[in-house]
Design a protein around this motif. Structure first.
Motif, short mmCIF file in Angstrom:
data_model
loop_
_atom_site.label_atom_id
_atom_site.label_comp_id
_atom_site.label_asym_id
_atom_site.label_seq_id
_atom_site.Cartn_x
_atom_site.Cartn_y
_atom_site.Cartn_z
N ILE A 43 3.59 44.42 -5.33
CA ILE A 43 4.39 43.23 -5.63
C ILE A 43 5.84 43.45 -5.24
CG2 ILE A 43 5.08 41.63 -7.44
CD1 ILE A 43 2.12 41.58 -6.64
N VAL A 46 5.94 42.40 -1.78
CA VAL A 46 5.99 40.93 -1.67
C VAL A 46 7.40 40.45 -1.95
CG1 VAL A 46 5.12 38.77 -2.63
CG2 VAL A 46 3.57 40.70 -2.35
N GLY A 47 8.03 41.02 -2.98
CA GLY A 47 9.40 40.65 -3.31
C GLY A 47 10.36 40.98 -2.18
N VAL A 50 9.88 38.40 0.64
CA VAL A 50 10.53 37.14 0.26
C VAL A 50 12.05 37.28 0.35
CG1 VAL A 50 10.91 35.53 -1.66
CG2 VAL A 50 8.62 36.44 -1.23
N THR A 54 14.26 34.93 2.62
CA THR A 54 14.98 33.84 1.94
C THR A 54 16.17 34.31 1.11
OG1 THR A 54 13.59 34.00 -0.05
CG2 THR A 54 12.78 32.60 1.75
N PHE A 56 15.94 35.49 -1.76
CA PHE A 56 15.61 35.32 -3.19
C PHE A 56 15.47 36.70 -3.80
CE2 PHE A 56 12.58 34.51 -6.71
CZ PHE A 56 13.29 33.51 -7.37
N VAL A 58 14.65 40.25 -5.29
CA VAL A 58 13.37 40.97 -5.38
C VAL A 58 12.85 40.98 -6.82
CG1 VAL A 58 12.24 43.20 -5.09
CG2 VAL A 58 13.95 42.45 -3.45
N TYR A 60 13.15 38.98 -9.29
CA TYR A 60 12.62 37.72 -9.84
C TYR A 60 11.22 37.44 -9.31
CZ TYR A 60 17.46 37.03 -11.34
OH TYR A 60 18.70 37.19 -11.91
N THR A 61 11.01 37.69 -8.01
CA THR A 61 9.66 37.55 -7.45
C THR A 61 8.71 38.51 -8.15
OG1 THR A 61 10.62 37.00 -5.28
CG2 THR A 61 8.30 37.64 -5.32
N ILE A 64 7.89 37.17 -11.76
CA ILE A 64 7.04 35.97 -11.80
C ILE A 64 5.58 36.31 -11.49
CG2 ILE A 64 6.58 33.76 -10.65
CD1 ILE A 64 9.66 33.55 -10.23
N ILE A 65 5.34 37.07 -10.42
CA ILE A 65 3.96 37.42 -10.03
C ILE A 65 3.32 38.30 -11.10
CG2 ILE A 65 2.52 38.58 -8.32
CD1 ILE A 65 4.56 37.80 -6.21
N THR A 93 12.24 45.22 -13.75
CA THR A 93 13.05 44.06 -13.33
C THR A 93 14.53 44.33 -13.60
OG1 THR A 93 11.22 42.55 -13.84
CG2 THR A 93 13.42 41.59 -13.67
#
Length: 325
Positions: A43, A46-47, A50, A54, A56, A58, A60-61, A64-65, A93
């Motif tokens: 994950i 993935v962060g 992203v 974008t 955004f 890392v 926060y992604t 959320i996931i 986080t």
């Protein structure tokens, strides 16, 4: 159900080592991987994808996931495992946010500790750190969340190493960066995928290596006239049960007892010390074993259907009756 002091100390120890593992993971990820735009699995990967596309954050992604996966895996893994996962999710986080502020320069870019052009060297060091960190977390009954939850769920029911499960999941995550055009031309995207595959292999190898070293078991055969004292001392110190075997000395012709003991390799020094304190002349054989399964060791992770066993026994009985007739 009463909670004794040993259980409390065990839980505290787990959380301390999980926190250490999360700190090590954060250091490896934000210092060696994120500044060089290296795609990783999990994950966090993935962060990172992203974030590169974008901007955004890392963390926060990641949060959320993980929140979605934790709710989905609650029934499979249980509260005890997921409580530590929830703790790890919040802690990681927080650590990722703090670490990014530390390594970020005034212009908004990340400081490259290894300097320009040392992307692969930074990849190797970073993945060795993150792989070791994941192993530390797993060995202390925790998880960093994300694909670790998927790996832990599979590992609970199948005898598949955590590293192999993570490899299969990470292949999908890393391969997805090939289709994101904002990363640059096809050459740059292919390079990111190749680097991502390297991170996957190094990280998973480190994870499996550290875990296998910690879980390695050994077998002791202890020959001594003071076998009762030795068995009592080992049982009291390590909480291990032992088996007494009947032995017969070929040269002496005397009967004797042999202690057969299975233990973790890390306990070897303690066991040898106890033996030497009680009987310095004891004869001891130590050998490595491929695996030890059962109470106190790894669980047996194969499917067993009792109905099939009953059916096979019924067939054998029928065949026996026919043969007798």
């Amino acid at each position: 159900m009463a909670i004794n002091g040993k259980q409390v100390l065990s839980e505290v120890k787990d959380y301390v080592f999980i926190t250490f593992g999360l700190m090590l993971y954060t250091f490896g990820f934000t210092v060696f991987l994120l500044p060089y735009k290296i795609v990783t699995g999990g994950i966090a990967g993935v962060g990172a994808i992203v974030f590169y596309a974008t901007h955004f954050p890392v963390q926060y992604t990641f949060f959320i996931i993980n929140a979605v996966l934790i709710v989905a895996a609650l029934k499979i893994l249980g509260w005890r495992f997921l409580m530590k996962t929830i703790y790890a999710t919040f802690m990681l986080t927080f650590l990722l946010e703090v670490a990014q502020q530390v390594v970020m320069q005034p212009d908004g870019t990340f400081h490259k500790l290894m300097g320009e052009g040392n992307d692969f060297m930074s990849l190797v060091i970073g993945c060795m750190l993150t792989g070791t960190a994941l192993a530390i977390v797993f060995l202390n009954n925790g998880s960093t969340g994300g694909t670790d939850i998927v790996a832990a769920a599979v590992n609970k029911y199948r005898d598949i190493t955590l590293g192999r499960v993570l490899i299969m999941v990470d292949l999908c995550i890393i391969g997805s960066s090939l289709f994101i055009t904002s990363f640059g031309d096809i050459y740059t995207r292919c390079q990111m995928v190749v680097f991502g595959l390297c991170t996957m292999v190094i990280e998973c190898l480190m994870l499996d290596y550290v875990m296998s070293v910690q879980r390695q078991s050994v077998q002791f055969l202890i020959f001594s006239r003071h076998y009762e004292e030795i068995a009592r001392a080992i049982s009291k110190k390590t909480d291990h049960s032992m088996t007494l075997l009947d032995g017969h000395g070929w040269y002496s012709g005397k009967e004797m007892k042999v202690i057969c003991l299975l233990a973790k390799k890390r306990e070897s020094v303690t066991i040898f010390r106890l033996i030497k304190m009680i009987d310095p002349r004891a004869f001891v054989s130590q050998s490595s074993v491929i695996g030890v399964y059962g109470e106190g060791f790894d669980p047996i992770k194969v499917k067993a259907d009792p109905k099939k066993l009953d059916t096979e026994n019924d067939k054998k009985d029928e065949n026996s009756i026919r043969n007798e007739q």
